[in-house]
Design an enzyme around this catalytic site. Structure first.
Site, PDB file in Angstrom:
ATOM      1  N   GLY A   9     -32.102  10.706  19.173  1.00  0.00           N
ATOM      2  CA  GLY A   9     -31.540   9.772  18.204  1.00  0.00           C
ATOM      3  C   GLY A   9     -32.149   8.398  18.365  1.00  0.00           C
TER       4      GLY A   9
ATOM      5  CB  ALA B 101     -29.079   5.231  21.377  1.00  0.00           C
TER       6      ALA B 101
ATOM      7  CB  SER C  47     -30.207  20.060  21.751  1.00  0.00           C
ATOM      8  OG  SER C  47     -29.984  21.246  21.012  1.00  0.00           O
TER       9      SER C  47
ATOM     10  CB  VAL D  28     -23.037   6.425  10.305  1.00  0.00           C
ATOM     11  CG1 VAL D  28     -22.282   5.472   9.387  1.00  0.00           C
ATOM     12  CG2 VAL D  28     -22.559   7.859  10.087  1.00  0.00           C
TER      13      VAL D  28
ATOM     14  CE  LYS E 209     -27.105  -6.829   7.533  1.00  0.00           C
ATOM     15  NZ  LYS E 209     -26.504  -6.009   8.621  1.00  0.00           N
TER      16      LYS E 209
ATOM     17  N   PRO F 279     -24.523 -15.382   6.068  1.00  0.00           N
ATOM     18  CG  PRO F 279     -25.184 -17.629   6.221  1.00  0.00           C
ATOM     19  CD  PRO F 279     -23.986 -16.749   5.950  1.00  0.00           C
TER      20      PRO F 279
ATOM     21  CG  LEU G 163     -22.856   6.448  18.991  1.00  0.00           C
ATOM     22  CD1 LEU G 163     -22.856   7.658  18.074  1.00  0.00           C
ATOM     23  CD2 LEU G 163     -21.984   5.344  18.425  1.00  0.00           C
TER      24      LEU G 163
ATOM     25  CB  THR H 243     -22.631  -5.010  16.567  1.00  0.00           C
ATOM     26  OG1 THR H 243     -21.452  -4.196  16.424  1.00  0.00           O
ATOM     27  CG2 THR H 243     -22.401  -6.359  15.910  1.00  0.00           C
ATOM     28  N   GLY H 244     -24.298  -1.888  16.296  1.00  0.00           N
ATOM     29  CA  GLY H 244     -24.598  -0.737  17.135  1.00  0.00           C
ATOM     30  C   GLY H 244     -25.924  -0.859  17.863  1.00  0.00           C
TER      31      GLY H 244
END
Length: 496
Positions: A13, A15, A38, A46, A77, A97, A335, A346-347
């Site tokens: 993933g 991370a 895997s 998400v 962004k 902003p 996670l 903020t992930g």
């Protein structure tokens, strides 16, 4: 760092592959970096928005926007537009902003207007929107990239991207530089007598995969930190009610607009994130107040473009963090270390902060107790600081139209957040209070003012004055700066 040692990253993933790339860049040439993932276990994927801090990651690795953005369907962004978070007619929405060096000129006017309103002596508009260049660019669908005119207009910005494509891009980048990938599902974790992790076993390799240090990127399963090392979990459920989400990809918007939209819903909020090839939509909610089926219906009715031919993704989560990000010889990232709902995107910010703190502490103190304590204290405080900022979004709302919103507005804030809100409502010196509370490292003074004023939540009764001449001059200045920036899609097309 990690000379002649093996580091095993558990889980891929975004991370996992960010961890692999970061460690490959910072570790000694003799270090061996492995990643086990895997193909049978999907990634959450998400979170498709970031904070400006992610640019540090790419800049450190020397990966240019022209290289990674087209590969990940990425867009620019400028900030986040919050809509329907309050029923106050004077503030149906506000734009948050990313504070930039260019805002030194205009932010002062914004702070003056807010402080005057807090004293019930209004001198100008108090919504943050038009005080910031990023808002003007967003209104005109312009990117934060400048035309090459030599104009000195520095601007902070972030990105939207496809999380799956970013993981794939980083995997290829890492494998080209020597990171070894194992494909398989982990069936067992081995431990030394002292409790440290010794190896992992997979379903398709007979021998164990041994390592000296482990990075847990196994997602919500937290396979190493919680399931193996029994690291305690600190829950945020008493202050953040949302515990479920739906992701619904839709057709791409045209024209692309360089901002995230966060719109309050009856039992939570939904996001809209524009990518080059599709639009990311989702609904973050509490299943104590609405069923998954009802939430899906509300989301489908609310989206602005046609859903793609695929089923919505439903997931549940718990909000909170590990008591220790670094336990024994294992660092948790992503996670597996914790989750705060993605309201402020903020992930990946937390992923990068964790990796940065870890490599900095290792460079100073190697694998010492001092290094471990430094990382754990810093990351725990950062999680708590971000949590407080997100809780403030709910506490500042005046929505009273559903059981969910009445509950969300009645949670008990932390002592730190309560002190800040008391200062705001009582007319105290907010800048001094933020400094005294030591929280500006998580969200700046400007960010706090944008949130608090964005809800138009002033204690005093007031009228909104006509814009003074000084404010009109400010708008003219920002408009003149705006002329130096590219159209959003034109800026993206330069990469193709």
């Amino acid at each position: 760092m990690f000379a002649n040692k093996t580091i095993a990253i558990i889980g891929g993933g975004t991370a996992g592959w960010m961890s692999a790339a970061w460690l490959q860049h910072h570790c000694d040439d003799t270090a061996r970096i492995l990643l086990i993932e895997s193909d049978d276990i999907g990634t959450i994927g998400v979170g498709e928005g970031t904070t400006p801090h992610l640019s540090v990651f790419f800049d450190t690795l020397g990966i240019k926007e022209q290289t990674w953005m087209p590969a990940c369907s990425a867009t620019f962004k400028n900030g986040i537009t919050f809509t329907n978070w309050t029923s106050r007619p004077t503030a149906p929405s506000y734009f948050h902003p990313f504070p930039s060096a260019s805002d030194r000129y205009s932010a002062g006017f914004f702070l003056q207007a807010v402080e005057a309103m807090r004293k019930n002596v209004p001198i100008g508009p108090t919504l943050p929107d038009s005080y910031f260049l990023s808002w003007h660019l967003t209104q005109a669908a312009q990117s934060p990239r400048r035309i090459k005119t030599g104009a000195n207009i520095p601007l902070s910005y972030a990105y939207h991207f496809d999380a799956g494509l970013l993981a794939r891009f980083l995997r290829e980048w890492c494998e080209q530089r020597g990171v070894i990938r194992y494909q398989g599902r982990i069936t067992r974790v081995g431990q030394h007598e002292n409790g440290q992790i010794s190896a992992v076993y997979t379903n398709n390799i007979d021998s164990p995969i041994n390592a000296d240090f482990f990075i847990d990127c196994s997602g919500f399963r937290s396979l190493l930190a919680q399931q193996t090392l029994n690291t305690p979990f600190v829950s945020y459920a008493d202050s953040l009610l949302n515990n479920a989400a739906i992701a619904l990809p839709c057709e791409a918007l045209s024209p692309l607009s360089p901002h995230t939209v966060s719109c309050a819903m009856p039992s939570g909020w939904r996001w809209q994130i524009p990518l080059q090839h599709r639009t990311g939509n989702g609904y973050v909610y509490s299943d104590s107040y609405i069923s998954a089926e009802e939430a899906e219906q509300q989301l489908v009715q609310a989206v602005a473009s046609k859903p793609l031919n695929q089923s919505p993704t439903h997931l549940t989560f718990r909000v909170g963090r590990l008591e220790k990000t670094w336990s024994e010889n294992c660092l948790s990232v992503g996670l597996s270390q914790g989750f705060i709902e993605p309201l402020e995107a903020t992930g990946l910010h937390l992923v990068l902060c964790t990796l940065s703190e870890f490599t900095a502490a290792m460079a100073r103190c190697n694998e010492s107790q001092q290094a471990m304590n430094t990382v754990n204290e810093s990351i725990s405080a950062r999680f708590d600081g971000i949590k407080d900022y997100i809780v403030a979004h709910y506490l500042m709302s005046d929505r009273n139209d559903s059981e969910y919103w009445r509950a969300a507005r009645s949670v008990t804030p932390s002592d730190t957040l309560q002190a800040l809100l008391d200062c705001w409502h009582n007319g105290g010196n907010l800048i001094t209070k933020i400094d005294k509370l030591g929280i500006s490292q998580y969200y700046s003074v400007i960010s706090w003012y944008c949130l608090l004023a964005g809800y138009d939540a002033f204690t005093q009764n007031k009228t909104h004055p006509r814009a003074p001449l000084q404010w009109q001059q400010l708008q003219e200045k920002l408009k003149s700066w705006q002329a130096h920036f590219l159209d959003h899609e034109e800026a993206l097309n330069q990469f193709l």
